[in-house]
Design an enzyme around this catalytic site. Structure first.
Site, PDB file in Angstrom:
ATOM      1  N   CYS A  79      10.210 -12.877 -18.426  1.00 40.27           N
ATOM      2  CA  CYS A  79      11.023 -11.996 -18.461  1.00 40.27           C
ATOM      3  C   CYS A  79      11.534 -11.352 -17.104  1.00 40.27           C
ATOM      4  O   CYS A  79      12.382 -11.824 -16.556  1.00 40.27           O
ATOM      5  CB  CYS A  79      10.444 -10.731 -19.427  1.00 40.27           C
ATOM      6  SG  CYS A  79      11.564  -9.727 -20.128  1.00 40.27           S
ATOM      7  N   HIS A 167       9.081 -13.976 -24.184  1.00 41.78           N
ATOM      8  CA  HIS A 167       7.740 -13.417 -23.787  1.00 41.78           C
ATOM      9  C   HIS A 167       6.644 -14.424 -24.665  1.00 41.78           C
ATOM     10  O   HIS A 167       6.483 -14.364 -25.986  1.00 41.78           O
ATOM     11  CB  HIS A 167       7.194 -12.178 -24.373  1.00 41.78           C
ATOM     12  CG  HIS A 167       7.586 -11.050 -23.395  1.00 41.78           C
ATOM     13  ND1 HIS A 167       6.995 -10.661 -22.346  1.00 41.78           N
ATOM     14  CD2 HIS A 167       8.745 -10.320 -23.474  1.00 41.78           C
ATOM     15  CE1 HIS A 167       7.710  -9.701 -21.710  1.00 41.78           C
ATOM     16  NE2 HIS A 167       8.654  -9.547 -22.545  1.00 41.78           N
ATOM     17  N   GLU A 169       3.485 -14.945 -24.536  1.00 37.99           N
ATOM     18  CA  GLU A 169       2.258 -14.492 -24.574  1.00 37.99           C
ATOM     19  C   GLU A 169       2.001 -13.615 -26.008  1.00 37.99           C
ATOM     20  O   GLU A 169       0.966 -13.491 -26.560  1.00 37.99           O
ATOM     21  CB  GLU A 169       1.938 -13.602 -23.537  1.00 37.99           C
ATOM     22  CG  GLU A 169       2.582 -12.245 -23.222  1.00 37.99           C
ATOM     23  CD  GLU A 169       3.885 -12.235 -22.632  1.00 37.99           C
ATOM     24  OE1 GLU A 169       4.303 -11.396 -22.341  1.00 37.99           O
ATOM     25  OE2 GLU A 169       4.464 -13.385 -22.536  1.00 37.99           O
ATOM     26  N   SER A 221     -26.575   2.394 -23.495  1.00 35.73           N
ATOM     27  CA  SER A 221     -26.011   3.311 -24.339  1.00 35.73           C
ATOM     28  C   SER A 221     -25.873   2.685 -25.757  1.00 35.73           C
ATOM     29  O   SER A 221     -25.906   3.519 -26.719  1.00 35.73           O
ATOM     30  CB  SER A 221     -24.408   3.372 -23.974  1.00 35.73           C
ATOM     31  OG  SER A 221     -23.878   2.229 -24.389  1.00 35.73           O
ATOM     32  N   GLY A 222     -26.625   1.520 -25.839  1.00 43.12           N
ATOM     33  CA  GLY A 222     -26.521   0.857 -27.335  1.00 43.12           C
ATOM     34  C   GLY A 222     -25.437   0.186 -27.584  1.00 43.12           C
ATOM     35  O   GLY A 222     -25.299  -0.499 -28.634  1.00 43.12           O
ATOM     36  N   VAL A 224     -21.939  -2.593 -26.894  1.00 49.08           N
ATOM     37  CA  VAL A 224     -21.878  -3.912 -26.694  1.00 49.08           C
ATOM     38  C   VAL A 224     -21.798  -4.224 -25.188  1.00 49.08           C
ATOM     39  O   VAL A 224     -22.598  -5.069 -24.551  1.00 49.08           O
ATOM     40  CB  VAL A 224     -20.292  -4.501 -27.032  1.00 49.08           C
ATOM     41  CG1 VAL A 224     -20.505  -5.940 -26.662  1.00 49.08           C
ATOM     42  CG2 VAL A 224     -20.632  -4.439 -28.636  1.00 49.08           C
ATOM     43  N   THR A 227     -25.292  -3.656 -23.364  1.00 51.27           N
ATOM     44  CA  THR A 227     -26.412  -4.280 -23.626  1.00 51.27           C
ATOM     45  C   THR A 227     -26.180  -5.792 -23.253  1.00 51.27           C
ATOM     46  O   THR A 227     -27.281  -6.486 -22.874  1.00 51.27           O
ATOM     47  CB  THR A 227     -26.235  -4.649 -25.435  1.00 51.27           C
ATOM     48  OG1 THR A 227     -26.443  -3.299 -25.837  1.00 51.27           O
ATOM     49  CG2 THR A 227     -27.307  -5.426 -25.825  1.00 51.27           C
TER      50      THR A 227
END
Length: 509
Positions: A79, A167, A169, A221-222, A224, A227
Site C-alpha cells: 500500500c 493488503h 495480510e 496474576s493468574g 496467561v 503464568t
C-alpha cells in the site's frame, strides 16, 4: 542467529497483522518505526514496508532511508510502501479517480513472476487507499491489475523488489497468505523454523546464560502471560525464581485460592499475599476510574516491594510484557498519550532498583498461548479470559465497598460458570459483569423492590484492539438472568451489553 524479516512501520492499522501473518509461516519478524531502521546483519532475510494513514504526496509524509535495503536484499512494499517505492524513485502517485476501498479482483496476473506463483485468476484482494500509482519508474513492470487499478502489483527489474497496492495480510485478500509465502519463503529463503518448541528451547538457553545463578522475583496474576513467563523462568533457573501473587480483594469469587492451588501443582515457588484490607481502605470513597487505577497500582507496588525485600539477594524483576506493549512504546508516533494506568508492575523496576527480564516480549497473545501449550501448561489456565489488572474495581462503577464486591463476585461467578457449563466459554474472548451505579424498581413476591442493576458483557476478539459483542443464545441469557436475580440478594435487573469496540471499550471504566 535467528533469521528474521523486518517490517518498517509507517503507522498503518494493519502493521501488526502483517507481523502475525509472517509468524504464522513460522518465521520470526520484528516491527520497527520507519525512521529507526535497525542494523541489517546476516540474520535479516528481507524487509516489508507497511501501509500508512499518510499520502506519499503529503509534505509530512514519512520518508525512510532505504540505502542499505533497496537493491541489496528482498523488499516488499504494501500500500503506502508500494506507492513510496514508486513516487520516490521516479514514478507518479495521484489521487484516485475511482473508489479503491474494499474488495476487488485481480483481472490480470503475471503467474510467471515469483511473487504471484499459485495465485489464481480473479483472486480477491482488499484495497484501502485514496491515492493510486499512475506512472511507474522505467525499470518497474506491472505483475497484477484489477479492473479499476492498473498497478495492483509490480516488480523492479534487476532487483528483488516488489510492490502491492492491496493488503495481502487481511482476511479478505483470499490468496494473501500465498503471496506472503512466496515472498518470505521462496524469495527471502526463510527456513520456517520459528516454532513454539524452538522458542522455548532458545529462550530457556538465553535465560540461563543471562541470569546465571541470580535470584528473580515475578508478580503472578493468574493470567496467561505471567503464568507462561513463570513456567519459562522456572524451567531455566528453578528455585532461584520466587513468584508473588497478591490478592487485592478485587479478584473473582474464590480466585485467590484457586490460582494458588493451580500453581502448586505446577511446581512453582509462589508466595500468596492477602492484602484485601490495604486495598479496600485506600479505595474507600473513591469513584473516579483513573484515580482507582492509580491507587491500585501504587498499593500493589508498595506490597510487592515489601514482600520482595523479604527474599535475600534478588537481582531481577521478571515481567510478563508481550510484544504489543513493546511496539506501543516505540511506535511511529511515540507512546500513546492516553494509556490507561492498569499495568500492575508499572514503576516497580525504578523503585526496587532491579534489572528487568521479559521472556515474552517477542510474542503476541496467541503466540504466548501456543508457547504455553508447548510447556504443557493446563488448557484451563491457557484458555482463561483476560482479566483487567485493577480487577472488579473497574467493573463496579462508582465507589468500592465490600458489599458491592461480594454482589459482583456472585453475579460474575454465575455468568462465567454458566458459560463453561453450556460450552460457550471458549467461544468468547472475554466476559464479565458490571455493577451499575443505578437502582431500579422491581417486584419480588408481592413486594416492591428497589435494587441494583448489573450488565453482562461478552465479546469476541483476537487481541483486544477491536471487539464485537457475542450473540449468546437467548435461552442462555434468560437462564443466567433468572439465576442472578433469584440467587444474588440486592440485584433485581440484568441487562446485556451489545456495544462493539470501537466506539465502546470492553470494560466500562
Amino acid at each position: 542467529m535467528q533469521e528474521k524479516i523486518i517490517i518498517l512501520d509507517f503507522g498503518s492499522q494493519y502493521t501488526q497483522l502483517i507481523a502475525r501473518r509472517v509468524r504464522e509461516l513460522n518465521v520470526y519478524c520484528e516491527i520497527h518505526p520507519f525512521h529507526s531502521v535497525p542494523e541489517l546483519d546476516s540474520s535479516v532475510k528481507g524487509v516489508i514496508l507497511s501501509g500508512s494513514p499518510y499520502s506519499v504526496r503529503d509534505e509530512e509524509a514519512p520518508v525512510p532511508d532505504l540505502s542499505t535495503i533497496k537493491g541489496k536484499m528482498p523488499l516488499l512494499g504494501v500500500c503506502y510502501g508500494a506507492q513510496f517505492l514508486s513516487q520516490y524513485f521516479g514514478g507518479e502517485v495521484k489521487p484516485s479517480n475511482t473508489r479503491e476501498y474494499g474488495r476487488a479482483n485481480l483481472a490480470f496476473i503475471n503467474k510467471d513472476n515469483d511473487l504471484m506463483t499459485g495465485v489464481p485468476d480473479q483472486s480477491q484482494v482488499w484495497m484501502s487507499h485514496g491515492d493510486t500509482i499512475v506512472n511507474l519508474p522505467d525499470n518497474y513492470s506491472i505483475i497484477a491489475s484489477t479492473e479499476d487499478v492498473s498497478v495492483a502489483a509490480y516488480e523492479v527489474k534487476g532487483e528483488n523488489t516488489w510492490g502491492l497496492q492491496f493488503h495481502p495480510e487481511v482476511y479478505h485478500s483470499t490468496d494473501g497468505k500465498t503471496i506472503l509465502f512466496n515472498f518470505i519463503v521462496s524469495i527471502c529463503g526463510c527456513a520456517q523454523d520459528w516454532t513454539p518448541d524452538s522458542f522455548v528451547d532458545s529462550t530457556v538457553a538465553s535465560l540461563k546464560e543471562k541470569l546465571g545463578n541470580d535470584k528473580v522475583v515475578l508478580g503472578l496474576s493468574g493470567g496467561v502471560d505471567s503464568t507462561v513467563a513463570g513456567v519459562l523462568l522456572n524451567k531455566a533457573i528453578g528455585e532461584n525464581l520466587t513468584c508473588i501473587f497478591v490478592d487485592n480483594g478485587l479478584l473473582r469469587k474464590n480466585e485467590y485460592q484457586n490460582v494458588l492451588d493451580s500453581y502448586k501443582h505446577m511446581g512453582l515457588n509462589v508466595i500468596g499475599v492477602d492484602a484485601k484490607q490495604e486495598f479496600l481502605s485506600e479505595l474507600a470513597g473513591v469513584s473516579d476510574p483513573e484515580t482507582k487505577r492509580k491507587i491500585i497500582g501504587r498499593v500493589f507496588i508498595e506490597i510487592f516491594d515489601k514482600e520482595a525485600h523479604k527474599i535475600q539477594n534478588v537481582k531481577w524483576l521478571a515481567q510478563g510484557t508481550i510484544y504489543p506493549d513493546v511496539i506501543e512504546s516505540v511506535s511511529v508516533n511515540g507512546p500513546s498519550a492516553t494509556i490507561k494506568s492498569h499495568h500492575n508492575v508499572g514503576g516497580l523496576p525504578e523503585k526496587m532498583n532491579l534489572k528487568v527480564v521479559e521472556p515474552l516480549n517477542l510474542l503476541f497473545k496467541d503466540e504466548v498461548r501456543r508457547v504455553g501449550k508447548a510447556l504443557s501448561i493446563s488448557p484451563a489456565l491457557l484458555g482463561r479470559h483476560p482479566f483487567p489488572g485493577p480487577g472488579l474495581a473497574i467493573r463496579i462503577l462508582g465507589d468500592i465497598t465490600e458489599e458491592k464486591i461480594n454482589i459482583l463476585q456472585e453475579v460474575d461467578h454465575i455468568f462465567i460458570q454458566g458459560l463453561k457449563d453450556n460450552e460457550l466459554y471458549d467461544d468468547v474472548w472475554q466476559a464479565g459483569a458490571m455493577l451499575l451505579p443505578v437502582q431500579s424498581v422491581g417486584v419480588m413476591g408481592d413486594e416492591r423492590t428497589y435494587e441494583r442493576v448489573v450488565a453482562l458483557r461478552a465479546v469476541s476478539s483476537t487481541d483486544g484492539m477491536t471487539a464485537d459483542w457475542v450473540h449468546l443464545p437467548y435461552e442462555f441469557l434468560a437462564k443466567v438472568s433468572n439465576d442472578i436475580i433469584n440467587k444474588v440478594k440486592g440485584v433485581n435487573r440484568v441487562v446485556y451489553d451489545i456495544s462493539s469496540k470501537p466506539p465502546a471499550t470492553i470494560e466500562w471504566e
